[in-house]
Design an enzyme around this catalytic site. Structure first.
Site, PDB file in Angstrom:
ATOM      1  N   LYS A 107     -66.944  -3.030 -89.257  1.00 30.57           N
ATOM      2  CA  LYS A 107     -66.444  -4.124 -88.412  1.00 30.57           C
ATOM      3  C   LYS A 107     -66.511  -3.772 -86.927  1.00 30.57           C
ATOM      4  CE  LYS A 107     -61.631  -3.178 -89.726  1.00 30.57           C
ATOM      5  NZ  LYS A 107     -61.663  -1.805 -89.270  1.00 30.57           N
ATOM      6  N   ARG A 132     -62.949  12.720 -85.348  1.00 31.15           N
ATOM      7  CA  ARG A 132     -61.667  12.016 -85.294  1.00 31.15           C
ATOM      8  C   ARG A 132     -60.647  12.690 -86.200  1.00 31.15           C
ATOM      9  NH1 ARG A 132     -62.335   5.544 -85.882  1.00 31.15           N
ATOM     10  NH2 ARG A 132     -60.694   5.912 -87.416  1.00 31.15           N
ATOM     11  N   ARG A 184     -53.484  -6.485 -89.231  1.00 33.49           N
ATOM     12  CA  ARG A 184     -53.726  -5.614 -90.372  1.00 33.49           C
ATOM     13  C   ARG A 184     -52.624  -5.736 -91.423  1.00 33.49           C
ATOM     14  NH1 ARG A 184     -57.147  -1.543 -87.885  1.00 33.49           N
ATOM     15  NH2 ARG A 184     -57.911  -0.029 -89.362  1.00 33.49           N
ATOM     16  N   ARG A 224     -69.530   9.685 -91.724  1.00 28.88           N
ATOM     17  CA  ARG A 224     -69.114   9.481 -90.335  1.00 28.88           C
ATOM     18  C   ARG A 224     -68.214  10.630 -89.876  1.00 28.88           C
ATOM     19  NH1 ARG A 224     -65.528   4.291 -88.691  1.00 28.88           N
ATOM     20  NH2 ARG A 224     -63.775   5.652 -89.107  1.00 28.88           N
ATOM     21  N   ARG A 239     -56.365   5.894 -96.104  1.00 25.84           N
ATOM     22  CA  ARG A 239     -56.638   4.677 -95.328  1.00 25.84           C
ATOM     23  C   ARG A 239     -57.132   3.549 -96.234  1.00 25.84           C
ATOM     24  NH1 ARG A 239     -59.617   7.509 -91.303  1.00 25.84           N
ATOM     25  NH2 ARG A 239     -61.136   5.853 -91.061  1.00 25.84           N
TER      26      ARG A 239
HETATM   27  P1  ADP Z   1     -60.806   2.132 -89.235  1.00 27.89           P
HETATM   28  O1  ADP Z   1     -61.601   0.911 -88.912  1.00 27.89           O
HETATM   29  O2  ADP Z   1     -61.655   3.268 -89.707  1.00 27.89           O
HETATM   30  O3  ADP Z   1     -59.646   1.856 -90.105  1.00 27.89           O
HETATM   31  P2  ADP Z   1     -59.494   1.991 -86.650  1.00 27.89           P
HETATM   32  O4  ADP Z   1     -60.067   2.673 -85.466  1.00 27.89           O
HETATM   33  O5  ADP Z   1     -59.582   0.516 -86.707  1.00 27.89           O
HETATM   34  O6  ADP Z   1     -60.199   2.682 -87.897  1.00 27.89           O
HETATM   35  O7  ADP Z   1     -57.955   2.386 -86.808  1.00 27.89           O
HETATM   36  C1  ADP Z   1     -57.521   3.722 -86.830  1.00 27.89           C
HETATM   37  C2  ADP Z   1     -56.022   3.795 -87.059  1.00 27.89           C
HETATM   38  O8  ADP Z   1     -55.331   3.110 -85.987  1.00 27.89           O
HETATM   39  C3  ADP Z   1     -55.479   3.141 -88.329  1.00 27.89           C
HETATM   40  O9  ADP Z   1     -55.620   3.973 -89.437  1.00 27.89           O
HETATM   41  C4  ADP Z   1     -54.018   2.903 -87.921  1.00 27.89           C
HETATM   42  O10 ADP Z   1     -53.257   4.086 -87.989  1.00 27.89           O
HETATM   43  C5  ADP Z   1     -54.121   2.527 -86.458  1.00 27.89           C
HETATM   44  N1  ADP Z   1     -54.196   1.059 -86.281  1.00 27.89           N
HETATM   45  C6  ADP Z   1     -55.247   0.358 -85.771  1.00 27.89           C
HETATM   46  N2  ADP Z   1     -54.989  -0.961 -85.783  1.00 27.89           N
HETATM   47  C7  ADP Z   1     -53.748  -1.111 -86.323  1.00 27.89           C
HETATM   48  C8  ADP Z   1     -52.927  -2.221 -86.632  1.00 27.89           C
HETATM   49  N3  ADP Z   1     -53.314  -3.491 -86.396  1.00 27.89           N
HETATM   50  N4  ADP Z   1     -51.707  -1.986 -87.174  1.00 27.89           N
HETATM   51  C9  ADP Z   1     -51.289  -0.749 -87.411  1.00 27.89           C
HETATM   52  N5  ADP Z   1     -52.016   0.342 -87.169  1.00 27.89           N
HETATM   53  C10 ADP Z   1     -53.236   0.182 -86.635  1.00 27.89           C
END
Ligand code: ADP
Length: 183
Positions: A13, A132, A87, A126, A143
């Protein structure tokens, strides 16, 4: 234009959001990137978020809602693509309120679908390059589980407005599938 892009971790995404942002001159709002930036700055939001993120858990809804309320208010006259938010169901409910207060509507909700095994393989690959802190195998699996429990219910929540996109295939192919649905 206000777009949302959803999908499990590893669905691509972020990649697609960047391409769409460029194509339609939208601000790309990745909550993951915003939070990582807050951690780098050691801001109060960053300090709150860090332990949750490193373990692959979600940062609490109130932190996200406050952050996105101020960001979306600031960008109210610009097109945006939201990547990684909402989310959870409470975040989606909060987002409806935010857009309502700004007199705005969501123009499209893209949901990228990819098989679970493909996802875990992609993320492990990745992880080898990203550095990361949340890209270890254990955290990757967490996750995915967090996604299934807390984020997947959004598919039902948004079911009347969801554009479901098959995310298996090349980046260009997936972009093409999205474009045929949103133009
Ligand atoms: P991925 O797409 O691999 O899940 P992201 O970069 O989108 O990775 O998110 C990494 C982390 O950031 C998530 O695992 C969470 O801990 C936090 N995070 C991101 N967006 C949200 C959200 N909307 N609500 C809660 N935590 C979030």
């Amino acid at each position: 234009m206000k777009l949302l892009i959803m999908g499990p971790p590893g669905a691509g995404k972020g990649t697609q959001a960047k391409i769409l942002a460029q194509k339609f001159s939208l601000v790309h709002l990745s909550t993951g990137d915003i939070l990582r930036n807050e951690i780098d700055k050691a801001s109060s939001v960053g300090l709150k978020a860090q332990t949750y993120m490193n373990a692959g858990n979600l940062v609490p809804d109130d932190v996200l809602l406050e952050m996105m309320n101020s960001t979306l208010s600031r960008l109210k006259d610009q097109g945006v693509i939201l990547d990684g938010f909402p989310r959870t169901i409470p975040q989606a409910e909060g987002l409806s309120k935010i857009f309502k207060s700004l007199n705005q509507v969501i123009d499209g909700i893209i949901n990228i679908e990819v098989d679970k095994n493909v996802l875990i393989n992609r993320l492990v690959e990745r992880a080898k390059k990203s550095g990361r802190a949340d890209d270890t195998e254990e955290v990757i699996i967490n996750r995915q589980n967090v996604y299934l429990e807390l984020t997947a219910p959004l598919i039902e929540f948004y079911k009347d407005n969801l554009l479901s996109i098959n995310g298996d295939g090349s980046i260009e192919k997936v972009t093409e599938r999205i474009l045929t649905r949103i133009q």
